[in-house]
Design an enzyme around this catalytic site. Sequence first.
Site, PDB file in Angstrom:
ATOM      1  N   HIS A  82     -25.770 -20.241 -34.451  1.00  0.00           N
ATOM      2  CA  HIS A  82     -25.050 -19.483 -33.100  1.00  0.00           C
ATOM      3  C   HIS A  82     -25.714 -17.646 -33.903  1.00  0.00           C
ATOM      4  O   HIS A  82     -25.536 -17.588 -34.659  1.00  0.00           O
ATOM      5  CB  HIS A  82     -23.312 -18.878 -33.997  1.00  0.00           C
ATOM      6  CG  HIS A  82     -22.821 -17.802 -32.939  1.00  0.00           C
ATOM      7  ND1 HIS A  82     -22.441 -17.738 -31.231  1.00  0.00           N
ATOM      8  CD2 HIS A  82     -22.645 -16.755 -33.175  1.00  0.00           C
ATOM      9  CE1 HIS A  82     -21.871 -16.817 -30.659  1.00  0.00           C
ATOM     10  NE2 HIS A  82     -22.230 -15.593 -31.831  1.00  0.00           N
ATOM     11  N   ASP A 161      -9.133 -16.157 -27.528  1.00  0.00           N
ATOM     12  CA  ASP A 161     -10.834 -14.248 -27.533  1.00  0.00           C
ATOM     13  C   ASP A 161     -10.909 -13.769 -26.974  1.00  0.00           C
ATOM     14  O   ASP A 161     -11.426 -12.647 -26.709  1.00  0.00           O
ATOM     15  CB  ASP A 161     -11.649 -14.918 -28.674  1.00  0.00           C
ATOM     16  CG  ASP A 161     -13.033 -14.750 -28.705  1.00  0.00           C
ATOM     17  OD1 ASP A 161     -13.228 -13.612 -29.003  1.00  0.00           O
ATOM     18  OD2 ASP A 161     -14.014 -14.699 -28.355  1.00  0.00           O
ATOM     19  N   ARG A 168     -11.449  -5.414 -26.239  1.00  0.00           N
ATOM     20  CA  ARG A 168     -12.123  -4.783 -27.701  1.00  0.00           C
ATOM     21  C   ARG A 168     -13.637  -4.273 -27.101  1.00  0.00           C
ATOM     22  O   ARG A 168     -13.824  -2.930 -26.821  1.00  0.00           O
ATOM     23  CB  ARG A 168     -13.075  -6.099 -28.308  1.00  0.00           C
ATOM     24  CG  ARG A 168     -11.844  -6.062 -29.126  1.00  0.00           C
ATOM     25  CD  ARG A 168     -12.131  -7.825 -30.119  1.00  0.00           C
ATOM     26  NE  ARG A 168     -13.563  -7.034 -31.437  1.00  0.00           N
ATOM     27  CZ  ARG A 168     -14.481  -8.140 -31.159  1.00  0.00           C
ATOM     28  NH1 ARG A 168     -13.887  -9.053 -30.850  1.00  0.00           N
ATOM     29  NH2 ARG A 168     -15.789  -8.162 -32.066  1.00  0.00           N
ATOM     30  N   SER A 183     -13.609 -14.235 -34.170  1.00  0.00           N
ATOM     31  CA  SER A 183     -14.188 -14.179 -32.364  1.00  0.00           C
ATOM     32  C   SER A 183     -15.360 -15.776 -31.988  1.00  0.00           C
ATOM     33  O   SER A 183     -14.607 -15.881 -31.593  1.00  0.00           O
ATOM     34  CB  SER A 183     -14.705 -13.218 -31.901  1.00  0.00           C
ATOM     35  OG  SER A 183     -15.712 -12.999 -30.609  1.00  0.00           O
ATOM     36  N   LYS A 187     -14.343 -19.992 -31.182  1.00  0.00           N
ATOM     37  CA  LYS A 187     -15.345 -20.568 -29.704  1.00  0.00           C
ATOM     38  C   LYS A 187     -15.882 -21.777 -31.061  1.00  0.00           C
ATOM     39  O   LYS A 187     -16.520 -22.617 -30.463  1.00  0.00           O
ATOM     40  CB  LYS A 187     -16.932 -19.554 -29.469  1.00  0.00           C
ATOM     41  CG  LYS A 187     -15.811 -18.697 -28.556  1.00  0.00           C
ATOM     42  CD  LYS A 187     -16.029 -17.633 -28.163  1.00  0.00           C
ATOM     43  CE  LYS A 187     -16.491 -16.722 -29.254  1.00  0.00           C
ATOM     44  NZ  LYS A 187     -17.320 -15.339 -28.482  1.00  0.00           N
TER      45      LYS A 187
HETATM   46  N1  URA Z   1     -20.004 -11.892 -30.348  1.00  0.00           N
HETATM   47  C1  URA Z   1     -18.903 -13.068 -30.459  1.00  0.00           C
HETATM   48  O1  URA Z   1     -18.633 -13.802 -30.158  1.00  0.00           O
HETATM   49  N2  URA Z   1     -18.186 -11.629 -30.702  1.00  0.00           N
HETATM   50  C2  URA Z   1     -18.042 -10.500 -30.787  1.00  0.00           C
HETATM   51  O2  URA Z   1     -16.561  -9.872 -31.448  1.00  0.00           O
HETATM   52  C3  URA Z   1     -18.755 -10.197 -30.734  1.00  0.00           C
HETATM   53  C4  URA Z   1     -20.504 -11.161 -30.858  1.00  0.00           C
END
Ligand code: URA
Length: 429
Positions: A82, A161, A168, A183, A187
């Site tokens: 990621h 999320d 947010r 966050s 995932k």
């Molecule tokens: N990417 C995400 O998935 N969440 C965040 O809070 C910031 C970047």
Amino acid sequence: MRVYDLLEKKKRGEELNGEELTFLIDGYVRGTVPDYQMAAFLMAVCLRGMTDGEIREMTRIMRFSGRQIDLSAVKGPTVDKHSTGGVGDKTTLVLAPAVAALGAKVMKMSGRGLGHTGGTIDKLEAIAGFRTTMSVEEAADQVNRIGVCVVGQSEELAPADKKIYALRDLTATVDSVPLIAASIMSKKLAIGSKAIVLDVTYGSGAFMKTPEEALDLARQMIRIGRDAGRKMAAVVSSMEVPLGHYVGNLCEVKEAVDTLRGEGPEDLRRVCVELGGAMWSLCSGKDMERCREDICRVLQNGQAMEKFKEMVKAQGGELEKSLEQKARFEKEIRAWRSGYVNHMDTEKIGSGVMMLGAGRRRKEDRIDPLAGLYIARKTGEYVEKGEVLFRMEASDQDLFPAAEEILRRAISIKEEQPQTPPLIYEILH
Ligand code: URA
């Protein structure tokens, strides 16, 4: 329990326990906690921070708000990657096939671009026919057969999320280390890969503006992942300038293909070797140095490129035909004076590319896969007055003036040569 009391507690900097966080987050997902209370909570977190225990609990609650993807039927070491985001970041297109060519199993769920940052799924969709939507079962089957699949993120993944992130975005509460860590990791943990490598970026094109903040975020995420039993590594890398020379969609695929053929720009190749080395090291148990060599070998001998072609074919894409395409119009931006490129505002460059049609202002916008930007000179390089700095590419030439205006403001040229920050700040392994 009352939400008001929890907000009061958080405002004073006290720790919320798992039960309290569950009440708040589950309530928000179900609609019993309104936006304004959740927004107050998020702002309190931004200002007060969170303890390790709170971050772990928030991650767990968001992770289990949706589907858990079971990859236990996949034979071989599963690994995910990621990036916290950037401009010109096409590393997944190179890494996923390179690591799969070595024997790892890569199930990658990626996102679309929004605002100044691009998204891997938009880039892959620039390849004619490439399918980015499939069921989890179909994707896992492809991973079993050929070792790699890159698809759009399942809607069923961490819905808490999704809802919180949208809020947010509207309440200036995105750039908080605990909120970003929870966050992202909610995932990543919902997808069952045994190993996870994080590319945590810093600089003018990233969420984290300093390397220290990025390192803090990397450490938090590693802790969350290890607590959940995953093998973790992170690379903290600079996004002070865009990665590679191209920003857009199809043009980034072309640059990734060059890199998969053992060519490509040096910075992109270096980040891919570090991230790919870390992914392969977690899978194989070999040390980083040998794993870097393994990645370089498959980039050089054509195996990574073969794996990429196999993936594109399995997902219905027509690579050769797509690589021949280009945008209808081009316009160059030339240096207005001689000197060193002193600074690039990478976020502005991303916004300029979006204005050419390569990105989205709002989620529902359509993108032009052929639009993009070639960056001829980057920070620290010398340019003569009148030489090309940028080449804009678009299907609609009316988009050039507004994009040019922002791109000119994104770069400064000065007499003195600037210090350029290291591309790789730290590797946590
Ligand atoms: N990417 C995400 O998935 N969440 C965040 O809070 C910031 C970047």
